[in-house]
Design a protein around this motif. Structure first.
Motif, short mmCIF file in Angstrom:
data_model
loop_
_atom_site.label_atom_id
_atom_site.label_comp_id
_atom_site.label_asym_id
_atom_site.label_seq_id
_atom_site.Cartn_x
_atom_site.Cartn_y
_atom_site.Cartn_z
N THR A 85 0.84 -1.19 0.00
CA THR A 85 0.00 0.00 0.00
C THR A 85 0.88 1.24 0.00
O THR A 85 2.07 1.17 0.26
CB THR A 85 -0.91 0.05 1.25
OG1 THR A 85 -0.09 0.09 2.43
CG2 THR A 85 -1.83 -1.17 1.29
N ILE A 86 0.28 2.37 -0.30
CA ILE A 86 0.98 3.64 -0.26
C ILE A 86 0.32 4.54 0.79
O ILE A 86 -0.87 4.40 1.09
CB ILE A 86 1.00 4.34 -1.63
CG1 ILE A 86 -0.43 4.60 -2.12
CG2 ILE A 86 1.77 3.51 -2.64
CD1 ILE A 86 -0.51 5.48 -3.34
N GLY A 87 1.10 5.42 1.36
CA GLY A 87 0.56 6.36 2.33
C GLY A 87 0.88 6.06 3.78
O GLY A 87 0.74 6.93 4.64
N ALA A 88 1.32 4.84 4.08
CA ALA A 88 1.63 4.50 5.47
C ALA A 88 2.81 5.32 5.99
O ALA A 88 2.83 5.75 7.15
CB ALA A 88 1.91 3.01 5.61
N ARG B 52 -7.40 6.74 -10.09
CA ARG B 52 -7.23 7.06 -8.68
C ARG B 52 -7.92 6.03 -7.79
O ARG B 52 -7.41 5.67 -6.73
CB ARG B 52 -7.79 8.45 -8.39
CG ARG B 52 -7.50 8.96 -7.01
CD ARG B 52 -8.10 10.31 -6.70
NE ARG B 52 -7.87 11.29 -7.76
CZ ARG B 52 -8.08 12.59 -7.63
NH1 ARG B 52 -8.51 13.07 -6.47
NH2 ARG B 52 -7.87 13.42 -8.63
N ALA B 53 -9.07 5.54 -8.23
CA ALA B 53 -9.82 4.58 -7.42
C ALA B 53 -9.09 3.26 -7.25
O ALA B 53 -9.40 2.48 -6.34
CB ALA B 53 -11.19 4.33 -8.05
N ALA B 54 -8.10 2.98 -8.12
CA ALA B 54 -7.38 1.72 -8.05
C ALA B 54 -6.20 1.77 -7.09
O ALA B 54 -5.61 0.72 -6.79
CB ALA B 54 -6.88 1.33 -9.45
N ASP C 293 -5.28 9.96 2.65
CA ASP C 293 -5.93 10.54 1.48
C ASP C 293 -5.24 10.02 0.23
O ASP C 293 -4.01 10.10 0.11
CB ASP C 293 -5.82 12.06 1.52
CG ASP C 293 -6.37 12.72 0.27
OD1 ASP C 293 -7.60 12.81 0.14
OD2 ASP C 293 -5.54 13.10 -0.60
N PRO C 294 -5.99 9.47 -0.74
CA PRO C 294 -5.36 8.83 -1.90
C PRO C 294 -4.41 9.74 -2.68
O PRO C 294 -3.31 9.32 -3.05
CB PRO C 294 -6.55 8.40 -2.76
CG PRO C 294 -7.66 8.22 -1.77
CD PRO C 294 -7.45 9.29 -0.74
#
Length: 279
Positions: A150-153, A212-214, A222-223
């Protein structure tokens, strides 16, 4: 002179063929029957970690970001050289080195020590390549674009001040070795998913269309901010459309014929910075 201009100037110097024109994160060196992968990254106080960070975490991150570059080549680490600064609590730096080198079975080869403020640490990592060494410029029209994890962590960890994903990233070495024989292009996500996808597509002479939804975003992130923040050290790779990855990964887009811009997000060219770039 900004980063891009500086690298362009370096390209006027005599370059080894294995430097790949300084368009990748690593160099390739063939010696006898072996192919070695070499990389060097530095991390600086106030840029890559906050002042007052535990030197244990500085040591871990320093080595991890370099091992991540080896992971993107499917390489097995042979050792590292460390450029260390004698900061307060330097014994914790040694403990951090011991922890990550033991975790990934990587020996220390040597290095150098100085005393300077603000502190900047360097690491050179050397790895042994497998039969296939994916480059970032190997993407092809019709390829699917994937990212591990995942991204954002890391962004959330930075904002919280104590997040392990930011302070102690985990290089995807096993995943890189599993993917390398099958993918057309691969790189790690260090400066932001969108910026690194832009770079992969541009190097490959393609345009990447991303939805973006993927995006596989860490819970609570926040994506769009996650996709432009960086420090995730996941693997971004392009592979045939029918490829089934042998590791956990999410398909986020498709490479198409080259258009006016290398990256489209939800069908449009982004009008905001795609990630982190040194000025």
């Amino acid at each position: 002179m900004n980063e891009a201009e500086f690298i362009a100037a370096l390209r006027t110097l005599p370059l080894h063929p294995g430097a790949e024109g300084l368009r990748d994160d690593t160099a390739t060196l063939a010696i006898g029957g072996e192919t070695l992968i070499l990389t060097h990254d530095a991390i600086a106080e106030g840029v890559h970690y906050r002042p007052g960070t535990d030197p244990f975490d500085i040591a871990w991150k320093l080595v991890a970001v370099n091992l991540s570059d080896l992971a993107a080549k499917g390489a097995a680490p042979l050792g590292v050289l460390i450029g260390a600064v004698l900061v307060e609590g330097a014994e914790r730096f040694v403990e951090g080195l011991r922890a990550i080198l033991t975790e990934y079975a990587v020996p220390l080869l040597g290095g150098d020590t100085i005393s300077v403020k603000p502190a900047t640490f360097g690491c050179t990592a050397i790895g042994r390549a497998g039969a296939a060494v994916p480059r970032r410029d190997g993407g092809r029209t019709g390829d699917a674009l994937w990212v591990t994890g995942t991204i954002g962590a890391a962004m959330l960890g930075f904002e919280a001040g104590d997040g392990a994903a930011y302070l102690r990233p985990r290089p995807r070495l096993a995943e890189g070795r599993a993917l390398a024989p099958h993918v057309h292009a691969m790189m790690d996500v260090s400066d932001g998913l969108l910026l690194d996808a832009f770079r992969l597509a541009e190097a490959s002479g393609c345009t990447v269309e991303i939805a973006r939804a993927a995006l596989p975003v860490a819970p609570g992130a926040d994506p769009l901010r996650a996709a432009t923040w960086g420090d995730d050290y996941e693997l971004l790779f392009a592979a045939p459309a029918d490829f089934a990855p042998p590791v956990a990964a999410t398909r986020i887009g498709t490479l198409t014929d080259k258009r006016a811009v290398p990256l489209l997000l939800d069908g449009a060219a982004p009008d905001f910075p795609l990630g982190y770039q040194h000025r």
